[in-house]
Design an enzyme around this catalytic site. Structure first.
Site, PDB file in Angstrom:
ATOM      1  N   VAL A 167       0.906  -1.196   0.146  1.00  0.00           N
ATOM      2  CA  VAL A 167       0.033   0.129   0.095  1.00  0.00           C
ATOM      3  C   VAL A 167       0.713   1.163   0.011  1.00  0.00           C
ATOM      4  CG1 VAL A 167      -1.797   1.435   1.371  1.00  0.00           C
ATOM      5  CG2 VAL A 167      -1.888  -1.165   1.207  1.00  0.00           C
ATOM      6  N   ASP A 168       1.869   1.372   0.708  1.00  0.00           N
ATOM      7  CA  ASP A 168       2.796   2.437   1.027  1.00  0.00           C
ATOM      8  C   ASP A 168       3.444   2.552  -0.307  1.00  0.00           C
ATOM      9  OD1 ASP A 168       2.045   3.599   3.595  1.00  0.00           O
ATOM     10  OD2 ASP A 168       3.509   2.027   4.303  1.00  0.00           O
ATOM     11  N   LEU A 169       4.218   1.620  -0.699  1.00  0.00           N
ATOM     12  CA  LEU A 169       4.913   1.744  -2.077  1.00  0.00           C
ATOM     13  C   LEU A 169       4.048   2.104  -3.210  1.00  0.00           C
ATOM     14  CD1 LEU A 169       6.980  -1.351  -1.438  1.00  0.00           C
ATOM     15  CD2 LEU A 169       7.778   0.890  -1.287  1.00  0.00           C
TER      16      LEU A 169
END
Length: 404
Positions: A167-169
């Site tokens: 999700v972050d990446l």
């Protein structure tokens, strides 16, 4: 020359999505000024284990090609430094909770008065509008909230997160895409703009065909292990010596696969003639293939299928990937000179540009390593830097490298 030479990015983000975004921009030549809390810095500096010679591996992975300055942004003097930096910056990026930057006097409406050309990127869990805008967002939370964990794991099994911070990446990548798009628009209009990038929006976008399939059938996708909802065979199988992937994505490849593996009975079985047929008879076909592959060595399978162009391969562990000859040949592992971490290595540049390639120019900075350097660029003289009041604002980072 690099594509983003001359672009200055004022980076107040921390953890992963924002830092990954700015690292992508820094790789392409942008000057990234990473603003951190005095004495503490980006919280990922404390994400351990593992540590590498005292430095957090988590922090090292997403912060190359940046300069670090420590500033107390809650202080009046600290905000004055931010305003001065914003005047000459092309991009401002932050990932604080909704409303925090506005309370500090560092919101988009406030900064565009100082610099109308500034591109202001705000990364948050749920976006800056909507009923959930004030909720905190983290990768794991959004893997669940955004549907990823509902389709990850074995059928009938417990929810499973993706093994990496997907999700972050992906949000960081989308944010970089938005910033570059806004730069193109600014070249036409002369004006900057506000970019609202959220972890949830990125996950909804990644649902892609799963979302459209739901609207088409009124049935949500579920967990299928390594299998694919609309392609068979397209999943992991266990050979005699290791787990492998078999990816037969169309009828032409199915014929090549069957002939190479001497599965003529399957090729001419009416249950498996087309991909639609194979999906309808998934359980029977997968059971047959599983039994046959389990009796074979992976090398034999790969040799047969590679010879006719049927996609297949091993399931590598992380150590096998980063040491693989092809990965090395693609320059996907960087060796970085670092003042503390000897033989620092990290994942490389995923995009290869022929004329303006990504470059490694700076190691992941020590906390406050470039504070004096950046302050001097702003016109603050050494005597002013040593002033007690300013010292309190920028702090004394325990591992910083001072130039004065």
């Amino acid at each position: 020359m690099q594509a983003l030479d001359g672009i200055k990015v004022l980076d107040l983000s921390r953890t992963l999505a924002g830092p990954f975004c700015t690292m992508l921009l820094g790789d392409m030549g942008a000057d990234i000024i990473k603003v951190e809390r005095p004495g503490k810095g980006d919280e990922t500096r404390d994400f351990t284990p593992p540590r590498w010679n005292g430095e957090s591996a988590y922090y090292l992975a997403s912060n190359r090609n940046k300069r670090s300055i420590t500033i107390d942004i809650k202080s009046d003097e600290g905000r004055k430094i931010i305003y001065k930096l914003a005047e000459e910056s092309d991009v401002f990026i932050e990932n604080f909770r909704t409303g925090t930057m506005e309370k500090l006097g560092l919101g988009y409406e406030q900064l565009k008065e100082i610099n109308p050309r500034i591109i202001y990127c705000s990364i948050s869990g749920f976006g800056r509008t909507g009923p959930e805008k004030n909720r905190a967002g983290y990768d794991l939370l959004l893997q669940g909230y955004g549907g990823l964990m509902s389709v990850t794991g074995e059928q009938g099994g417990a929810p499973v997160k993706a093994g990496m911070s997907l999700v972050d990446l992906t949000t960081g990548t989308f944010a970089a895409y938005g910033i570059l798009t806004a730069m193109i628009a600014r070249g036409k209009t002369g004006k900057g703009q506000f970019i609202d990038a959220s972890l949830l929006d990125g996950q909804v976008a990644l649902l892609n065909f799963l979302a459209t399939s739901y609207f088409a059938t009124d049935k949500p996708a579920g967990r299928m292990g390594s299998a694919h909802p609309t392609i068979v065979p397209y999943q992991a199988f266990s050979a005699r010596d290791m787990d492998i992937i078999l990816a037969v994505t169309n009828n032409g490849l199915w014929e090549k696969c069957c002939r190479a593996m001497e599965w003529d009975d399957l090729l001419f079985d009416p249950r498996f003639k087309t991909n639609e047929d194979r999906v309808s008879h998934r359980q029977e076909l997968v059971a047959i293939i599983s039994e046959r592959i389990s009796a074979l060595e992976s090398k034999s399978i790969f040799e047969r299928l590679d010879a006719v162009g049927v996609p297949c391969g091993p399931i590598h562990t992380v150590d096998q990937v980063v040491n693989h000859p092809h990965v090395i040949a693609r320059d996907m592992i960087l060796e970085v000179d670092h003042p503390i971490v000897e033989n620092l290595k990290m994942a490389g540049f995923p995009i290869k540009l022929s004329d303006t390639p990504a470059k490694l120019k700076r190691h992941p900075p020590l906390l406050g390593e470039h504070t004096d350097e950046i302050l001097k660029e702003l016109g603050l003289l050494p005597d002013e830097i040593k002033d007690l009041k300013l010292k309190k604002v920028v702090g004394e980072a325990p591992n910083s490298v001072r130039s004065t």
